[in-house]
Design a protein around this motif. Structure first.
Motif, mmCIF file in Angstrom:
data_model
loop_
_atom_site.group_PDB
_atom_site.id
_atom_site.type_symbol
_atom_site.label_atom_id
_atom_site.label_comp_id
_atom_site.label_asym_id
_atom_site.label_seq_id
_atom_site.Cartn_x
_atom_site.Cartn_y
_atom_site.Cartn_z
ATOM 1 N N HIS A 50 95.143 -35.290 49.765
ATOM 2 C CA HIS A 50 93.863 -35.632 50.399
ATOM 3 C C HIS A 50 92.824 -34.591 50.013
ATOM 4 C CE1 HIS A 50 90.979 -37.149 53.248
ATOM 5 N NE2 HIS A 50 90.869 -35.934 53.762
ATOM 6 N N ARG A 51 93.175 -33.324 50.143
ATOM 7 C CA ARG A 51 92.274 -32.233 49.767
ATOM 8 C C ARG A 51 92.073 -32.228 48.256
ATOM 9 N NH1 ARG A 51 92.871 -27.748 47.300
ATOM 10 N NH2 ARG A 51 95.116 -27.851 47.359
ATOM 11 N N LYS A 52 93.157 -32.294 47.508
ATOM 12 C CA LYS A 52 93.108 -32.223 46.053
ATOM 13 C C LYS A 52 92.376 -33.429 45.473
ATOM 14 C CE LYS A 52 93.811 -30.201 42.353
ATOM 15 N NZ LYS A 52 93.016 -29.022 42.152
ATOM 16 N N GLY A 53 92.599 -34.582 46.059
ATOM 17 C CA GLY A 53 91.948 -35.803 45.575
ATOM 18 C C GLY A 53 90.433 -35.721 45.654
ATOM 19 N N ARG A 54 89.919 -35.104 46.705
ATOM 20 C CA ARG A 54 88.461 -34.940 46.823
ATOM 21 C C ARG A 54 87.929 -34.072 45.686
ATOM 22 N NH1 ARG A 54 89.529 -33.927 52.450
ATOM 23 N NH2 ARG A 54 88.990 -31.765 52.054
ATOM 24 N N TRP A 55 88.663 -32.994 45.339
ATOM 25 C CA TRP A 55 88.226 -32.124 44.253
ATOM 26 C C TRP A 55 88.310 -32.857 42.906
ATOM 27 C CZ3 TRP A 55 84.999 -28.566 43.636
ATOM 28 C CH2 TRP A 55 84.960 -27.825 42.456
ATOM 29 N N MET A 56 89.357 -33.634 42.709
ATOM 30 C CA MET A 56 89.486 -34.395 41.461
ATOM 31 C C MET A 56 88.340 -35.400 41.336
ATOM 32 S SD MET A 56 93.620 -34.865 41.422
ATOM 33 C CE MET A 56 93.626 -35.960 40.008
ATOM 34 N N ASP A 57 87.973 -36.045 42.445
ATOM 35 C CA ASP A 57 86.831 -36.969 42.435
ATOM 36 C C ASP A 57 85.543 -36.233 42.064
ATOM 37 O OD1 ASP A 57 88.476 -39.072 43.153
ATOM 38 O OD2 ASP A 57 87.898 -39.024 45.281
ATOM 39 N N HIS A 58 85.390 -35.008 42.563
ATOM 40 C CA HIS A 58 84.221 -34.189 42.239
ATOM 41 C C HIS A 58 84.167 -33.912 40.727
ATOM 42 C CE1 HIS A 58 81.140 -31.092 42.711
ATOM 43 N NE2 HIS A 58 81.878 -30.334 41.912
ATOM 44 N N ILE A 59 85.291 -33.529 40.145
ATOM 45 C CA ILE A 59 85.342 -33.262 38.702
ATOM 46 C C ILE A 59 85.005 -34.534 37.925
ATOM 47 C CG2 ILE A 59 86.860 -32.671 36.752
ATOM 48 C CD1 ILE A 59 88.413 -30.846 38.748
ATOM 49 N N ARG A 60 85.612 -35.656 38.299
ATOM 50 C CA ARG A 60 85.341 -36.925 37.611
ATOM 51 C C ARG A 60 83.863 -37.298 37.707
ATOM 52 N NH1 ARG A 60 90.025 -38.621 40.591
ATOM 53 N NH2 ARG A 60 91.854 -38.432 39.262
ATOM 54 N N SER A 61 83.271 -37.062 38.868
ATOM 55 C CA SER A 61 81.849 -37.358 39.063
ATOM 56 C C SER A 61 80.982 -36.506 38.145
ATOM 57 C CB SER A 61 81.476 -37.113 40.523
ATOM 58 O OG SER A 61 80.079 -37.179 40.701
ATOM 59 N N GLU A 62 81.329 -35.226 38.009
ATOM 60 C CA GLU A 62 80.572 -34.362 37.101
ATOM 61 C C GLU A 62 80.695 -34.861 35.663
ATOM 62 O OE1 GLU A 62 80.550 -30.051 39.384
ATOM 63 O OE2 GLU A 62 81.999 -30.371 37.772
ATOM 64 N N VAL A 63 81.910 -35.180 35.244
ATOM 65 C CA VAL A 63 82.125 -35.662 33.880
ATOM 66 C C VAL A 63 81.323 -36.942 33.641
ATOM 67 C CG1 VAL A 63 83.857 -36.573 32.267
ATOM 68 C CG2 VAL A 63 84.370 -34.532 33.623
ATOM 69 N N ALA A 64 81.312 -37.845 34.612
ATOM 70 C CA ALA A 64 80.561 -39.096 34.475
ATOM 71 C C ALA A 64 79.063 -38.835 34.320
ATOM 72 C CB ALA A 64 80.826 -39.999 35.680
ATOM 73 N N ARG A 65 78.583 -37.727 34.869
ATOM 74 C CA ARG A 65 77.164 -37.354 34.763
ATOM 75 C C ARG A 65 76.895 -36.480 33.538
ATOM 76 N NH1 ARG A 65 77.914 -35.271 39.998
ATOM 77 N NH2 ARG A 65 76.837 -33.383 39.342
ATOM 78 N N GLY A 66 77.908 -36.268 32.687
ATOM 79 C CA GLY A 66 77.723 -35.471 31.482
ATOM 80 C C GLY A 66 77.852 -33.979 31.688
ATOM 81 N N LEU A 67 78.445 -33.553 32.804
ATOM 82 C CA LEU A 67 78.657 -32.141 33.096
ATOM 83 C C LEU A 67 80.106 -31.793 32.780
ATOM 84 C CD1 LEU A 67 76.884 -32.015 36.582
ATOM 85 C CD2 LEU A 67 75.894 -31.462 34.346
ATOM 86 N N HIS A 68 80.306 -30.694 32.052
ATOM 87 C CA HIS A 68 81.658 -30.330 31.635
ATOM 88 C C HIS A 68 81.977 -28.890 32.012
ATOM 89 C CE1 HIS A 68 82.333 -34.072 29.486
ATOM 90 N NE2 HIS A 68 81.063 -33.984 29.145
ATOM 91 N N THR A 69 83.144 -28.719 32.641
ATOM 92 C CA THR A 69 83.621 -27.394 33.027
ATOM 93 C C THR A 69 84.761 -26.981 32.108
ATOM 94 O OG1 THR A 69 82.990 -27.728 35.336
ATOM 95 C CG2 THR A 69 84.631 -26.026 34.897
ATOM 96 N N TYR A 70 84.658 -25.749 31.618
ATOM 97 C CA TYR A 70 85.651 -25.146 30.746
ATOM 98 C C TYR A 70 86.192 -23.907 31.443
ATOM 99 C CZ TYR A 70 83.345 -28.129 27.358
ATOM 100 O OH TYR A 70 82.825 -29.225 26.702
ATOM 101 N N ARG A 71 87.481 -23.671 31.302
ATOM 102 C CA ARG A 71 88.117 -22.541 31.969
ATOM 103 C C ARG A 71 89.150 -21.914 31.044
ATOM 104 N NH1 ARG A 71 88.822 -21.863 37.483
ATOM 105 N NH2 ARG A 71 87.992 -23.966 37.731
ATOM 106 N N VAL A 72 89.151 -20.589 30.987
ATOM 107 C CA VAL A 72 90.229 -19.852 30.327
ATOM 108 C C VAL A 72 90.805 -18.907 31.366
ATOM 109 C CG1 VAL A 72 90.851 -18.126 28.595
ATOM 110 C CG2 VAL A 72 89.265 -19.965 27.989
ATOM 111 N N HIS A 73 92.115 -18.981 31.547
ATOM 112 C CA HIS A 73 92.786 -18.035 32.432
ATOM 113 C C HIS A 73 93.597 -17.084 31.559
ATOM 114 C CE1 HIS A 73 94.224 -17.395 36.757
ATOM 115 N NE2 HIS A 73 94.451 -16.289 36.060
#
Length: 184
Positions: A50-73
């Motif tokens: 439930h918590r994780k799904g909301r964050w995944m929806d947020h990421i998908r929404s950003e991608v749909a708007r042309g916003l991309h997040t990159y991460r290096v750990h």
């Protein structure tokens, strides 16, 4: 100096196309994990979808708007319990939702020239924030990088991204870190 809320507002205000995050710690004590880390270590099933799904929806929404997040750990194997949790219960799902994640394991390859030893966000090309944490991985503050220092953080992003391994490849090649076998 930015507190957690100010940091989020700062990123939202300036994020118009790309967001890059360099992570260097073996442990982050953040409230957004909910109880998932404790549950992971205890061997419970998860994550809290439930918590994780909301964050995944947020990421998908950003991608749909042309916003991309990159991460290096940046890590040093063997992975800590926290990193195993983060990879298995967070990164697997974040990557599936559209976040671009890579791992730089400094026990497997040399440190690239230009790597900085601090966490930071690079927002588009024009804004950067250095992240400050205490010894327990709790966020203390964000410090806005001055314009004259931006080139150092752009270089660190480019240097680490070029040599880091795509997360899916890294995870597939390191089954010794898996708590749970991947879903079929």
């Amino acid at each position: 100096m930015l507190d957690e809320n100010e940091l989020g507002a700062y990123i939202d205000r300036h994020f118009t196309s790309t967001l890059f995050r360099l992570e260097t710690l073996d442990l982050y004590d953040v409230s957004s994990n909910g109880e998932d880390f404790r549950r992971y270590v205890a061997g419970e099933p998860g994550p809290d979808m439930h918590r994780k799904g909301r964050w995944m929806d947020h990421i998908r929404s950003e991608v749909a708007r042309g916003l991309h997040t990159y991460r290096v750990h940046v890590v040093h194997g063997p992975l800590t319990d926290y990193l195993r949790y983060e990879f298995e219960w967070d990164y697997v799902h974040n990557a599936a939702a559209g976040e671009h994640i890579r791992i730089l394991d400094l026990t497997e390859q040399p440190s690239p020239e230009g790597l900085v030893s601090e966490d930071f966000w690079l927002i588009d090309e024009d804004h950067a924030v250095v992240m400050r944490y205490d010894s327990e991985g709790r966020f203390e503050r964000g410090e806005i990088v001055q314009e004259g220092q931006l080139a150092e953080y752009r270089h660190a992003r480019d240097a680490t991204w070029a040599v880091a391994v795509p997360f899916a490849d890294y995870w597939r090649e390191h089954p010794q870190y898996w708590r749970d076998p991947p879903a079929a």
